[in-house]
Design an enzyme around this catalytic site. Structure first.
Site, PDB file in Angstrom:
ATOM      1  N   THR A   1       3.270   3.359  -6.904  1.00 13.80           N
ATOM      2  CA  THR A   1       3.272   3.902  -5.549  1.00 13.80           C
ATOM      3  C   THR A   1       2.663   5.296  -5.624  1.00 13.80           C
ATOM      4  O   THR A   1       2.204   5.727  -6.688  1.00 13.80           O
ATOM      5  CB  THR A   1       4.697   3.929  -4.961  1.00 13.80           C
ATOM      6  OG1 THR A   1       4.630   4.256  -3.567  1.00 13.80           O
ATOM      7  CG2 THR A   1       5.579   4.958  -5.664  1.00 13.80           C
TER       8      THR A   1
ATOM      9  N   ILE B   1       0.857  -1.185   0.000  1.00 12.28           N
ATOM     10  CA  ILE B   1       0.000   0.000   0.000  1.00 12.28           C
ATOM     11  C   ILE B   1       0.890   1.230   0.000  1.00 12.28           C
ATOM     12  O   ILE B   1       1.797   1.346   0.830  1.00 12.28           O
ATOM     13  CB  ILE B   1      -0.927   0.028   1.232  1.00 12.28           C
ATOM     14  CG1 ILE B   1      -1.659  -1.306   1.407  1.00 12.28           C
ATOM     15  CG2 ILE B   1      -1.909   1.186   1.116  1.00 12.28           C
ATOM     16  CD1 ILE B   1      -2.565  -1.695   0.272  1.00 12.28           C
ATOM     17  N   CYS B   2       0.653   2.135  -0.942  1.00 11.72           N
ATOM     18  CA  CYS B   2       1.390   3.397  -1.010  1.00 11.72           C
ATOM     19  C   CYS B   2       2.894   3.137  -1.055  1.00 11.72           C
ATOM     20  O   CYS B   2       3.382   2.356  -1.870  1.00 11.72           O
ATOM     21  CB  CYS B   2       0.981   4.283   0.170  1.00 11.72           C
ATOM     22  SG  CYS B   2       1.482   6.011   0.006  1.00 11.72           S
ATOM     23  N   THR B   3       3.659   3.737  -0.133  1.00  9.83           N
ATOM     24  CA  THR B   3       5.116   3.596  -0.164  1.00  9.83           C
ATOM     25  C   THR B   3       5.592   2.257   0.377  1.00  9.83           C
ATOM     26  O   THR B   3       6.790   2.008   0.440  1.00  9.83           O
ATOM     27  CB  THR B   3       5.784   4.732   0.624  1.00  9.83           C
ATOM     28  OG1 THR B   3       5.232   4.785   1.954  1.00  9.83           O
ATOM     29  CG2 THR B   3       5.570   6.073  -0.058  1.00  9.83           C
TER      30      THR B   3
END
Length: 329
Positions: A129, A109-111
């Protein structure tokens, strides 16, 4: 019969709260609506007990990594402000590799994509990302192919997502992959989410402002294009304005921004269009003219191709309240 799927979230100090709770809420909502969606979630960390998230709110790890489930269906790796320390933790990276080896699929998730990349799980794969960190991910890990505009992306058994709330989009895609579109749609409606969010990440960013090059030559060129966005700029004209050779300008743009001068021109014009749509009440035809397009149809096609949404839809989502009030007068 139930099809139990064990979902393990990896926790570390400074993990983003929503990176964990957002997808968890989607899986929980799907389970509430169909007993066959038997998602069993657990949180694992170095030690059992509270783990402080980036917001300061603590999440409770059900177990330490050594006691994580032996059979994992989905391993979820969040990002967060504690990412740098997490990436420097060799033991954590080894744990992610070990847990991923026994998981049917791995999700970031994300970074969290940085942690998967640092663990060697993204080599030779496509990944995404948060748009703000896409260039950094590509620079640090050249063995992977970063697609910065994707909301979420699947490459084999590895799924990656854009920033924070995009983790919920990804979780809906996982529910759909597991149990079909009908349950995913019902879950999305219950949570007041898009089943498939229209457009890509670029609609949420100002494209060139997000890529913070500080080189004076680029700033001169940028300002020239912004001052006259309707001008038919060429690489030669930009090089003359910057007093450098075309070859040097191309190399500088690639090194500083990861794009060509032509892509820069196009992005700057789209940036201006986004600002005009969100900050003012000019008609689309007028915005097309200000951005150098001979027809509004050509502008709409280019805007849609670049951002994945029409100018009208973009304005509906991002126009400031003050601009909206002015338009209604």
């Amino acid at each position: 019969m139930r099809n139990t799927r064990k979902i393990v979230f990896v926790l570390f100090d400074g993990a983003d709260l929503l990176d964990v709770t957002g997808p968890a809420a989607v899986f929980d909502a799907a389970r509430d609506r169909d007993a066959r969606a038997d998602y069993r979630m657990s949180l694992c960390a170095k030690r059992k007990g509270p783990v402080r998230s980036s917001s300061g709110i603590a999440l409770h790890a059900d177990s330490d990594f050594a006691r994580a489930p032996s059979a994992i269906h989905t391993l979820v790796v969040p990002g967060g402000l504690g990412l740098d320390e997490a990436m420097a933790d060799a033991a954590l990276l080894a744990t992610i590799r070990r847990l991923a080896a026994r998981a049917e699929r791995v999700v970031s998730i994300c970074t969290g994509a940085f942690l998967l990349a640092a663990a060697g799980l993204l080599d030779g794969r496509r990944a995404t990302t948060h748009w703000r960190y896409a260039n950094e991910l590509a620079r640090k890990f050249p063995a992977l192919q970063v697609e910065p505009d994707a909301i979420h992306l699947r490459d084999g058994d590895i799924w990656t997502s854009a920033g924070v709330t995009a983790g919920m989009d990804l979780a809906l895609a996982l529910v759909e992959a597991d149990h079909g579109q009908a349950l995913a749609l019902e879950t999305a409606r219950a949570l007041v989410l898009y089943l498939k969010r229209p457009g890509g990440q670029s609609q949420f960013s100002v494209p060139l402002q997000a890529q913070s090059a500080e080189h004076a030559t680029i700033e001169r060129v940028r300002q020239a294009v912004l001052d006259r966005p309707g001008k038919a700029w060429t690489v030669q004209m930009l090089a003359e304005r910057a007093a450098v050779s075309e070859r040097h300008l191309r190399r500088l743009f690639q090194d500083e921004l990861g794009m060509s001068p032509r892509e820069f021109i196009h992005g700057t014009v789209m940036e201006r269009a986004q600002r005009l749509l969100s900050d003012g009440d000019a008609q689309v035809a007028e915005i097309a003219r200000r951005c150098g397009y001979g027809s509004s149809a050509a502008f709409i096609r280019r805007f849609q191709a670049t951002l994945g949404v029409s100018p009208t839809d973009y304005r509906a989502r991002f126009q400031s309240p003050a601009a909206g009030r002015e338009e209604r007068r």
